[in-house]
Design an enzyme around this catalytic site. Structure first.
Site, PDB file in Angstrom:
ATOM      1  N   ASP A  85     -55.415 -42.399 -29.367  1.00 33.89           N
ATOM      2  CA  ASP A  85     -55.138 -43.866 -29.521  1.00 33.89           C
ATOM      3  C   ASP A  85     -53.630 -44.027 -28.550  1.00 33.89           C
ATOM      4  OD1 ASP A  85     -54.808 -46.385 -30.741  1.00 33.89           O
ATOM      5  OD2 ASP A  85     -52.996 -45.277 -31.810  1.00 33.89           O
ATOM      6  N   ASP A  87     -50.996 -46.933 -29.039  1.00 33.66           N
ATOM      7  CA  ASP A  87     -49.664 -47.598 -29.875  1.00 33.66           C
ATOM      8  C   ASP A  87     -49.453 -46.585 -30.950  1.00 33.66           C
ATOM      9  OD1 ASP A  87     -49.146 -49.954 -28.321  1.00 33.66           O
ATOM     10  OD2 ASP A  87     -50.936 -50.813 -29.085  1.00 33.66           O
TER      11      ASP A  87
END
Length: 346
Positions: A85, A87
């Protein structure tokens, strides 16, 4: 079996030992795991360093993690891929005491009124995203509403690619310490990295360009991608909407084309870099929904590493059960670098 407490927590065992019940669930300093397992030649693993020097780490099931480490390391780096991922996973959650911006929130449109509208959406939906009392199916609908409304405001407000460049240049966003070292290690070992994000692909790629100031031949981004006209004006979004809780629905659709083409224009050997042949996964995320990023892959072994950055008291139990290794309080990437280095060693 030996167990020693101190600044370093060191455990040695054989597979016949039940080790999970003897370890603390919360290990505040170093957590080093080494094993000897019964095999044809009584092979001995090197020491595995799970934790970084400053981090707080939780390992929910040490026996399961130990077996996964042994399996991935035995198969070698040619069978490994990393799915991450973006953020609050690759990037810091806190920067100089302030909340770091996400690839959505850093955008500043030419019309300030649209920035205010998007902030209002954030203020309403963001607490709901991390509210453990809301059922996942209901929360997924709320996230789809949030993402859809936000993308609509970007189009309506006339976003341009120049605005993206300027926004990134002025953004309060930074990578975790150790991210560059992780990327360098994986590039050196020809291990592909798939950045799978519910953010905005065009912004993520601009952040990579501006903040890292170099490119990596083994990195691809799967995220919400914009379509611009010849003048750099946003026209629409391409493909299906990806939000934080529906990554599992899009993993196969989004990752499969990359599996087919990965390496063709990135300088990596197709035979060695084909993701379809890489059946072991190191997954990095900061949300339980991130575990769905690997759902489209026919993997054999997966080690999931979670970053629990805030709301720790309410979320610790569910995160501990979900992830194989869990780092707390916006930790660095140092522990992951050490783990990845061990997984790639021969």
């Amino acid at each position: 079996m030996g167990f020693r407490l101190g600044h370093n927590h060191i455990l040695s065992s054989r597979w016949s030992c039940r080790i999970g019940d003897h370890l603390p669930r919360f290990l505040p300093f170093h957590y080093n795991l080494s094993c000897r397992y019964s095999g044809r030649n009584q092979e001995e693993m090197d020491q595995v360093v799970i934790d970084g020097s400053e981090s707080e780490v939780v390992v929910g099931n040490t026996v399961s993690l130990h077996k996964k480490i042994c399996a991935i390391r035995s198969a070698g780096p040619s069978k490994l891929q990393v799915i991450a991922d973006f953020d609050a996973t690759l990037t810091k959650f806190w920067i100089n005491g302030c909340r770091g911006q996400s690839s959505h929130s850093l955008l500043q449109q030419d019309d300030p009124g649209y920035n205010i509208k998007r902030q209002n959406l954030y203020d309403y939906y963001h607490p709901l995203e991390f509210n453990p009392a809301i059922p996942l199916d209901e929360k997924a609908k709320l996230m789809e509403e949030w993402w859809g409304k936000t993308h609509g405001l970007l189009i309506e407000g006339g976003l341009t690619y120049d605005a993206i460049r300027n926004s990134v240049a002025n953004a309060n966003i930074a990578f975790r310490d150790g991210v560059v070292e992780l990327f360098e290690l994986l590039e050196e070992r020809n291990v592909p990295v798939l950045i799978f994000s519910a953010g905005l692909a065009d912004i993520i790629e601009e952040v990579l360009r501006q903040k890292l100031r170099r490119s990596f031949k083994n990195i691809r981004v799967v995220s919400n991608r914009m379509v611009f006209d010849e003048n750099g004006n946003l026209l629409r979004f391409k493909g299906k909407l990806i939000h934080v809780l529906n990554k599992n629905e899009h993993a196969l659709d989004m990752a499969e084309p990359l599996h087919d083409q990965f390496g063709e224009d990135k300088g990596m050997c197709n035979e060695e870099s084909s993701l379809k042949q890489r059946t072991n996964v190191l997954l990095l995320g900061d949300h339980i929904g991130d575990l769905g990023m690997s759902d489209g892959l026919n993997y054999e072994t997966r080690i999931s590493v979670g970053f629990l950055n805030h709301n720790i008291e309410d979320s610790l139990d569910s995160y501990r059960k979900a992830f194989d290794v869990l780092y707390l309080n916006d930790a660095s990437m140092d522990g992951v670098v050490k783990l990845a280095s061990h997984l790639c060693s021969t």
